[in-house]
Enzyme design. Structure first.
Site, PDB file in Angstrom:
ATOM      1  N   HIS A 194      34.606  48.098  41.865  1.00 16.00           N
ATOM      2  CA  HIS A 194      33.486  47.175  41.701  1.00 16.00           C
ATOM      3  C   HIS A 194      32.311  47.835  42.418  1.00 16.00           C
ATOM      4  O   HIS A 194      32.514  48.553  43.413  1.00 16.00           O
ATOM      5  CB  HIS A 194      33.724  45.851  42.429  1.00 16.00           C
ATOM      6  CG  HIS A 194      34.911  45.065  41.976  1.00 16.00           C
ATOM      7  ND1 HIS A 194      36.167  45.256  42.464  1.00 16.00           N
ATOM      8  CD2 HIS A 194      35.006  44.043  41.086  1.00 16.00           C
ATOM      9  CE1 HIS A 194      37.002  44.400  41.900  1.00 16.00           C
ATOM     10  NE2 HIS A 194      36.331  43.658  41.052  1.00 16.00           N
ATOM     11  N   ASP A 222      49.687  38.904  42.272  1.00 17.92           N
ATOM     12  CA  ASP A 222      49.322  40.335  42.255  1.00 17.92           C
ATOM     13  C   ASP A 222      50.427  41.254  42.770  1.00 17.92           C
ATOM     14  O   ASP A 222      50.189  42.166  43.559  1.00 17.92           O
ATOM     15  CB  ASP A 222      48.045  40.575  43.084  1.00 17.92           C
ATOM     16  CG  ASP A 222      46.794  40.205  42.309  1.00 17.92           C
ATOM     17  OD1 ASP A 222      46.851  40.146  41.071  1.00 17.92           O
ATOM     18  OD2 ASP A 222      45.747  39.987  42.951  1.00 17.92           O
ATOM     19  N   ASP A 240      48.106  33.058  42.375  1.00 21.35           N
ATOM     20  CA  ASP A 240      47.881  34.434  41.929  1.00 21.35           C
ATOM     21  C   ASP A 240      48.578  35.422  42.878  1.00 21.35           C
ATOM     22  O   ASP A 240      48.160  35.588  44.025  1.00 21.35           O
ATOM     23  CB  ASP A 240      46.358  34.651  41.931  1.00 21.35           C
ATOM     24  CG  ASP A 240      45.947  35.984  41.370  1.00 21.35           C
ATOM     25  OD1 ASP A 240      46.782  36.656  40.741  1.00 21.35           O
ATOM     26  OD2 ASP A 240      44.780  36.346  41.551  1.00 21.35           O
ATOM     27  N   ASP A 299      46.416  46.548  38.833  1.00 18.72           N
ATOM     28  CA  ASP A 299      45.564  45.615  39.578  1.00 18.72           C
ATOM     29  C   ASP A 299      46.478  44.708  40.394  1.00 18.72           C
ATOM     30  O   ASP A 299      46.749  43.566  40.030  1.00 18.72           O
ATOM     31  CB  ASP A 299      44.697  44.794  38.615  1.00 18.72           C
ATOM     32  CG  ASP A 299      43.691  43.937  39.372  1.00 18.72           C
ATOM     33  OD1 ASP A 299      43.563  44.139  40.594  1.00 18.72           O
ATOM     34  OD2 ASP A 299      43.048  43.074  38.757  1.00 18.72           O
ATOM     35  N   MET A 339      36.993  53.654  34.814  1.00 16.27           N
ATOM     36  CA  MET A 339      36.489  52.283  34.616  1.00 16.27           C
ATOM     37  C   MET A 339      35.651  51.855  35.803  1.00 16.27           C
ATOM     38  O   MET A 339      35.924  52.244  36.933  1.00 16.27           O
ATOM     39  CB  MET A 339      37.692  51.349  34.436  1.00 16.27           C
ATOM     40  CG  MET A 339      37.382  49.879  34.265  1.00 16.27           C
ATOM     41  SD  MET A 339      37.245  48.957  35.815  1.00 16.27           S
ATOM     42  CE  MET A 339      38.882  48.239  35.961  1.00 16.27           C
ATOM     43  N   GLU A 351      37.991  40.223  30.796  1.00 17.53           N
ATOM     44  CA  GLU A 351      39.274  39.894  31.433  1.00 17.53           C
ATOM     45  C   GLU A 351      39.372  38.393  31.673  1.00 17.53           C
ATOM     46  O   GLU A 351      38.580  37.810  32.405  1.00 17.53           O
ATOM     47  CB  GLU A 351      39.381  40.651  32.763  1.00 17.53           C
ATOM     48  CG  GLU A 351      40.654  40.361  33.523  1.00 17.53           C
ATOM     49  CD  GLU A 351      40.751  41.178  34.815  1.00 17.53           C
ATOM     50  OE1 GLU A 351      40.031  42.185  34.956  1.00 17.53           O
ATOM     51  OE2 GLU A 351      41.541  40.792  35.682  1.00 17.53           O
ATOM     52  N   ASP A 353      45.414  45.465  32.791  1.00 13.13           N
ATOM     53  CA  ASP A 353      45.682  45.314  34.229  1.00 13.13           C
ATOM     54  C   ASP A 353      47.160  45.010  34.412  1.00 13.13           C
ATOM     55  O   ASP A 353      47.645  43.933  34.044  1.00 13.13           O
ATOM     56  CB  ASP A 353      44.838  44.173  34.830  1.00 13.13           C
ATOM     57  CG  ASP A 353      43.427  44.644  35.186  1.00 13.13           C
ATOM     58  OD1 ASP A 353      43.076  45.795  34.876  1.00 13.13           O
ATOM     59  OD2 ASP A 353      42.684  43.840  35.791  1.00 13.13           O
ATOM     60  N   LYS A 412      41.260  34.781  32.896  1.00 13.56           N
ATOM     61  CA  LYS A 412      42.162  34.232  33.917  1.00 13.56           C
ATOM     62  C   LYS A 412      42.000  32.713  33.865  1.00 13.56           C
ATOM     63  O   LYS A 412      40.879  32.226  33.751  1.00 13.56           O
ATOM     64  CB  LYS A 412      41.770  34.783  35.287  1.00 13.56           C
ATOM     65  CG  LYS A 412      42.730  34.445  36.413  1.00 13.56           C
ATOM     66  CD  LYS A 412      42.295  35.105  37.719  1.00 13.56           C
ATOM     67  CE  LYS A 412      43.277  34.811  38.826  1.00 13.56           C
ATOM     68  NZ  LYS A 412      42.868  35.407  40.116  1.00 13.56           N
ATOM     69  N   GLU A 472      45.635  40.917  31.693  1.00 14.27           N
ATOM     70  CA  GLU A 472      46.351  41.174  32.957  1.00 14.27           C
ATOM     71  C   GLU A 472      47.658  40.386  32.973  1.00 14.27           C
ATOM     72  O   GLU A 472      47.671  39.189  32.671  1.00 14.27           O
ATOM     73  CB  GLU A 472      45.480  40.784  34.146  1.00 14.27           C
ATOM     74  CG  GLU A 472      46.242  40.848  35.467  1.00 14.27           C
ATOM     75  CD  GLU A 472      45.373  40.742  36.701  1.00 14.27           C
ATOM     76  OE1 GLU A 472      44.283  41.335  36.716  1.00 14.27           O
ATOM     77  OE2 GLU A 472      45.784  40.061  37.644  1.00 14.27           O
ATOM     78  N   HIS A 490      47.592  37.125  34.930  1.00 15.85           N
ATOM     79  CA  HIS A 490      46.731  36.076  34.374  1.00 15.85           C
ATOM     80  C   HIS A 490      47.365  35.400  33.160  1.00 15.85           C
ATOM     81  O   HIS A 490      47.092  34.235  32.892  1.00 15.85           O
ATOM     82  CB  HIS A 490      45.369  36.663  33.988  1.00 15.85           C
ATOM     83  CG  HIS A 490      44.628  37.241  35.148  1.00 15.85           C
ATOM     84  ND1 HIS A 490      43.399  37.834  35.028  1.00 15.85           N
ATOM     85  CD2 HIS A 490      44.943  37.324  36.464  1.00 15.85           C
ATOM     86  CE1 HIS A 490      42.988  38.249  36.217  1.00 15.85           C
ATOM     87  NE2 HIS A 490      43.920  37.960  37.096  1.00 15.85           N
ATOM     88  N   ASP A 520      32.696  47.563  46.119  1.00 14.90           N
ATOM     89  CA  ASP A 520      33.816  48.248  46.787  1.00 14.90           C
ATOM     90  C   ASP A 520      33.295  49.561  47.355  1.00 14.90           C
ATOM     91  O   ASP A 520      33.811  50.084  48.339  1.00 14.90           O
ATOM     92  CB  ASP A 520      34.950  48.612  45.803  1.00 14.90           C
ATOM     93  CG  ASP A 520      35.592  47.392  45.175  1.00 14.90           C
ATOM     94  OD1 ASP A 520      35.508  46.311  45.767  1.00 14.90           O
ATOM     95  OD2 ASP A 520      36.170  47.543  44.073  1.00 14.90           O
TER      96      ASP A 520
HETATM   97  C1  GCO Z   1      41.630  38.949  40.065  1.00 16.46           C
HETATM   98  C2  GCO Z   1      41.178  39.902  38.996  1.00 16.46           C
HETATM   99  C3  GCO Z   1      40.322  41.025  39.517  1.00 16.46           C
HETATM  100  C4  GCO Z   1      39.631  41.792  38.389  1.00 16.46           C
HETATM  101  C5  GCO Z   1      38.624  42.743  38.931  1.00 16.46           C
HETATM  102  C6  GCO Z   1      38.014  43.617  37.863  1.00 16.46           C
HETATM  103  O1  GCO Z   1      42.568  38.200  39.804  1.00 16.46           O
HETATM  104  O2  GCO Z   1      41.045  38.934  41.160  1.00 16.46           O
HETATM  105  O3  GCO Z   1      42.302  40.394  38.360  1.00 16.46           O
HETATM  106  O4  GCO Z   1      41.103  41.885  40.294  1.00 16.46           O
HETATM  107  O5  GCO Z   1      40.546  42.490  37.616  1.00 16.46           O
HETATM  108  O6  GCO Z   1      37.619  41.996  39.563  1.00 16.46           O
HETATM  109  O7  GCO Z   1      36.876  43.083  37.372  1.00 16.46           O
HETATM  110 MN    MN Z   2      42.485  42.050  37.052  1.00 15.52          MN
HETATM  111 MN    MN Z   3      44.112  39.216  38.813  1.00 14.34          MN
END
Ligand code: GCO
Ligand code: MN
Ligand code: MN
Length: 383
Positions: free
Chosen positions: A57, A260, A258, A290, A91, A184, A248, A186, A220, A223, A60
């Site tokens: 990002h 991850d 969430d 991700d 990306m 993307e 992702d 979610k 993702e 998600h 970041d």
């Molecule tokens: C999340 C998202 C993020 C995005 C990222 C890319 O659940 O926080 O998956 O990780 O993928 O912001 O734009």
């Molecule tokens: Mn993501």
């Molecule tokens: Mn995510």
């Protein structure tokens, strides 16, 4: 065991976000458990574990309040780090969720100044990504949503979002950046409800854009699993529509917050079908992870996490080859597909004239139990 075989190589196109391996373990209930690692060191870490690329990002890499001179210094240092370690930046994305200014959303916020600021921040993030040769730009609308629908009509939010993406496409053309945008979805978190909750929502929205050809999706695993959907089916729909521009990879138990998790660690069978699909169809994009390491880990554990994501992908890829070449699986598949009738009828009269033997058609065993057990055998390594 089999270490060489599951070793990541550049052609596997494994990428990680700076925010993934750099995640310090902060959560809503507890503070950071790992020191923040500077981006140049994260690049070294990713090179050490064998990744192909690193994504970021805007913030970041460059803090949101950095002066122009600081930005230039950071960019220069990061470029040297990437060049030295051979890491690519395939990306880039924009953070439209962290700063309080986005508490009511970014492109869909009610304040027109916030919407304009979000656009400005995004085109600057596009400039930054383009400096590193990024070809995909991900848009994740983490704050594009509501706690209460009293705040705006949801169809108005869709219109605002469309206007923003159209604007970004024009900028992409004007600057000759040649980005593909990947939207993307979610369903929730951080907002109670996020607009465009699933990949399929975005697939329905994209054709309404001025430059639909420039825009695809970034599904993702987590998600799609959060609302209990089948990630493979979402990915397949995106692929079939020519819209799978990015992916992702992580893991998530349905119905939980969430998570991850490391790719394939919670739902390995679903991960297997996903990897098999990507490999079978010849998806050529990045395999982006991700996810982040458990909060219990130090940076050695973060490396274990990153290596684990890639290793699991490669193990599942090898399992997919075994599945595809397994004699019994092949013969069952051939049997299932046997058909002696054309499913194209020049005119409805031809179809209406056929006498179907409904009873006979419903009697044939389909052998899916056996097929699934053979899949389990392949996955458990007893095939
Ligand atoms: C999340 C998202 C993020 C995005 C990222 C890319 O659940 O926080 O998956 O990780 O993928 O912001 O734009
Ligand atoms: Mn993501
Ligand atoms: Mn995510």
């Amino acid at each position: 065991m089999n270490n060489g075989m599951f070793e990541p190589r550049p052609e596997h196109k494994f990428t990680f976000g700076l925010w993934t391996v750099g995640n310090p373990g902060r959560d809503p209930f507890g503070d950071a458990v790992r020191d923040t690692m500077p981006p140049v060191d994260l690049v070294k870490l990713l090179a050490e574990v064998g990744a192909y690329g690193v994504n970021f990002h805007d913030n970041d890499l460059v803090p949101i309040d950095a002066a122009a001179s600081e930005r230039d210094r950071i960019v220069k240092e990061f470029r040297v780090a990437c060049d030295t370690s051979g890491l690519k930046v395939p990306m880039a994305t924009v953070n439209l969720f962290y700063d309080p200014v986005f508490r009511d959303g970014a492109f869909t916020a009610n304040d027109a100044n916030v919407r304009a600021y979000a656009l400005q921040k995004t085109i600057r993030a596009m400039d930054l990504g383009a400096e590193f040769g990024a070809q995909v730009f991900v848009l994740w609308g983490g704050r594009e949503g509501v706690e209460t629908d009293a705040c705006r009509r949801p169809d108005e939010a869709i219109k605002r979002f469309r206007e923003a993406v159209n604007y970004l496409c024009e900028y992409n053309i004007a600057q000759n950046y040649d980005y593909k945008f990947a939207l993307e979805a979610k369903p929730n978190e951080p907002r109670a409800d996020i607009y465009f909750p699933t990949t399929a929502s975005y697939l329905a929205f994209i054709p309404s854009l001025d430059h639909a050809e420039m825009v695809g999706v970034n599904p993702e695993v987590a998600h799609e699993h959060m609302p209990g959907l089948n990630m493979l089916h979402s990915v397949a729909q995106a692929w079939e529509a020519g819209k799978l521009f990015h992916i992702d990879l992580n893991d998530q138990v349905p119905g939980r917050y969430d998570q991850d998790l490391r790719f394939g660690s919670a739902t390995p069978k679903q991960a297997f079908w996903l990897v098999k699909f990507l490999e079978d169809v010849g998806y050529e994009g990045m395999r982006h992870f991700d996810a982040h390491a458990y909060r219990t880990e130090d940076y050695e554990g973060v490396k274990d996490f990153a290596r684990g994501c890639m290793r699991t992908y490669l193990i599942l890829k090898e399992k997919a080859e075994r599945w595809n070449t397994n004699e019994e699986i092949r013969s069952i598949l051939a049997e299932i597909e046997t058909t002696n009738i054309s499913n194209r009828f020049e005119n409805a009269g031809d179809l209406l004239a056929i006498e179907f033997d409904r009873k006979q058609l419903s009697e044939k065993g389909l052998r899916y139990e056996r097929l699934d057990q053979l899949t389990i055998d392949v996955l458990f390594g007893v095939d």
